[in-house]
Design an enzyme around this catalytic site. Structure first.
Site, PDB file in Angstrom:
ATOM      1  N   ASP A  31      29.785  46.138  37.804  1.00  0.00           N
ATOM      2  CA  ASP A  31      30.375  45.443  36.654  1.00  0.00           C
ATOM      3  C   ASP A  31      31.423  46.372  36.025  1.00  0.00           C
ATOM      4  O   ASP A  31      31.175  47.556  35.810  1.00  0.00           O
ATOM      5  CB  ASP A  31      29.283  45.087  35.631  1.00  0.00           C
ATOM      6  N   ILE A  32      32.589  45.813  35.748  1.00  0.00           N
ATOM      7  CA  ILE A  32      33.718  46.607  35.258  1.00  0.00           C
ATOM      8  C   ILE A  32      33.503  47.102  33.815  1.00  0.00           C
ATOM      9  O   ILE A  32      34.112  48.085  33.385  1.00  0.00           O
ATOM     10  CB  ILE A  32      35.034  45.789  35.369  1.00  0.00           C
ATOM     11  N   ASN A  87      23.180  34.669  33.285  1.00  0.00           N
ATOM     12  CA  ASN A  87      23.631  33.749  32.246  1.00  0.00           C
ATOM     13  C   ASN A  87      24.130  32.468  32.910  1.00  0.00           C
ATOM     14  O   ASN A  87      24.934  32.533  33.847  1.00  0.00           O
ATOM     15  CB  ASN A  87      24.752  34.404  31.431  1.00  0.00           C
ATOM     16  N   GLN A  94      27.445  32.827  29.630  1.00  0.00           N
ATOM     17  CA  GLN A  94      28.198  32.943  30.882  1.00  0.00           C
ATOM     18  C   GLN A  94      29.693  32.913  30.600  1.00  0.00           C
ATOM     19  O   GLN A  94      30.192  31.997  29.942  1.00  0.00           O
ATOM     20  CB  GLN A  94      27.829  31.810  31.858  1.00  0.00           C
ATOM     21  N   VAL A  95      30.394  33.929  31.096  1.00  0.00           N
ATOM     22  CA  VAL A  95      31.843  34.034  30.912  1.00  0.00           C
ATOM     23  C   VAL A  95      32.567  33.743  32.223  1.00  0.00           C
ATOM     24  O   VAL A  95      33.589  33.060  32.234  1.00  0.00           O
ATOM     25  CB  VAL A  95      32.216  35.438  30.384  1.00  0.00           C
ATOM     26  N   HIS A 100      26.311  34.638  39.299  1.00  0.00           N
ATOM     27  CA  HIS A 100      26.101  36.077  39.459  1.00  0.00           C
ATOM     28  C   HIS A 100      24.841  36.521  38.748  1.00  0.00           C
ATOM     29  O   HIS A 100      24.487  35.987  37.702  1.00  0.00           O
ATOM     30  CB  HIS A 100      27.311  36.888  38.957  1.00  0.00           C
ATOM     31  N   HIS A 102      22.978  39.906  37.157  1.00  0.00           N
ATOM     32  CA  HIS A 102      23.200  41.273  36.685  1.00  0.00           C
ATOM     33  C   HIS A 102      21.993  42.144  37.027  1.00  0.00           C
ATOM     34  O   HIS A 102      20.856  41.768  36.726  1.00  0.00           O
ATOM     35  CB  HIS A 102      23.350  41.305  35.162  1.00  0.00           C
TER      36      HIS A 102
HETATM   37  P1  AMP Z   1      28.646  36.841  32.361  1.00  0.00           P
HETATM   38  O1  AMP Z   1      28.746  36.978  30.862  1.00  0.00           O
HETATM   39  O2  AMP Z   1      27.224  36.759  32.841  1.00  0.00           O
HETATM   40  O3  AMP Z   1      29.517  35.725  32.890  1.00  0.00           O
HETATM   41  O4  AMP Z   1      29.154  38.204  32.925  1.00  0.00           O
HETATM   42  C1  AMP Z   1      30.386  38.390  33.554  1.00  0.00           C
HETATM   43  C2  AMP Z   1      30.501  39.857  33.856  1.00  0.00           C
HETATM   44  O5  AMP Z   1      31.574  40.047  34.752  1.00  0.00           O
HETATM   45  C3  AMP Z   1      30.789  40.746  32.627  1.00  0.00           C
HETATM   46  O6  AMP Z   1      29.724  41.682  32.467  1.00  0.00           O
HETATM   47  C4  AMP Z   1      32.102  41.421  32.978  1.00  0.00           C
HETATM   48  O7  AMP Z   1      32.159  42.759  32.556  1.00  0.00           O
HETATM   49  C5  AMP Z   1      32.150  41.289  34.477  1.00  0.00           C
HETATM   50  N1  AMP Z   1      33.468  41.272  35.079  1.00  0.00           N
HETATM   51  C6  AMP Z   1      34.512  40.477  34.724  1.00  0.00           C
HETATM   52  N2  AMP Z   1      35.574  40.728  35.522  1.00  0.00           N
HETATM   53  C7  AMP Z   1      35.189  41.670  36.408  1.00  0.00           C
HETATM   54  C8  AMP Z   1      35.816  42.354  37.479  1.00  0.00           C
HETATM   55  N3  AMP Z   1      37.092  42.100  37.830  1.00  0.00           N
HETATM   56  N4  AMP Z   1      35.123  43.279  38.175  1.00  0.00           N
HETATM   57  C9  AMP Z   1      33.854  43.543  37.836  1.00  0.00           C
HETATM   58  N5  AMP Z   1      33.187  42.939  36.832  1.00  0.00           N
HETATM   59  C10 AMP Z   1      33.842  42.021  36.123  1.00  0.00           C
END
Ligand code: AMP
Ligand code: ZN
Length: 138
Positions: A31-32, A87, A94-95, A100, A102
């Site tokens: 995760d970035i 999420n 969920q974003v 995915h 975690h």
């Molecule tokens: P969620 O809130 O469960 O949708 O989590 C999305 C996750 O994706 C977040 O923790 C972000 O930090 C991660 N994320 C978004 N873009 C990237 C990326 N390019 N590489 C790695 N992680 C990412």
């Protein structure tokens, strides 16, 4: 695959990631913006938005990879425990709309709190139990 999906692009190598693991059905990368060091995301290679529209086979493949990586990551970063989190849908946090999971290493004293909990009121658990069971497929 979804053309605009950021995690599909990561799976295809169109945008960079810190890859941890890959097999026929799944892909795992750092995760970035980690909660803690070693925070890893496991995704299916086939695009689905979340648990609700995923193929069972893709979901099983993801859980298998999570099972494989959790102990490896815990040991590698010398964590004291691991949270497995997912999420599903915007209001559950969920974003990114590509399924995915975690894997979040936890460290003694890291200070992160999980959700607060409270007991059911009198009779409430029975009614919730009935509501859920009424929706189970027969
Ligand atoms: P969620 O809130 O469960 O949708 O989590 C999305 C996750 O994706 C977040 O923790 C972000 O930090 C991660 N994320 C978004 N873009 C990237 C990326 N390019 N590489 C790695 N992680 C990412
Ligand atoms: Zn996708």
């Amino acid at each position: 695959m979804s053309a605009e999906c950021i995690f599909c692009k990561i799976v295809k190598g169109e945008i960079p990631s810190f890859k941890i693991y890959e097999d026929d059905a799944t892909f795992a990368f750092l995760d970035i913006r980690p909660v803690n060091r070693g925070h890893t995301l496991v995704v299916p290679k086939n695009h689905s938005r979340n648990i609700f529209d995923s193929a069972v086979e893709d979901w099983l493949a993801v859980t298998k990879t999570v099972r494989k990586l959790a102990p490896v990551i815990e040991k590698a970063v010398k964590a004291d425990g691991i949270n497995i989190n997912m999420n599903n849908r915007e209001h559950a946090g969920q974003v990114v709309d590509h399924l995915h999971v975690h894997i979040i290493p936890r460290f003694k004293g890291d200070g992160f709190k999980l959700w607060s909990q409270s007991p059911y009121k009198e009779g409430e658990a029975v009614s919730v139990q009935k509501e859920i069971k009424a929706h189970l497929p027969q």
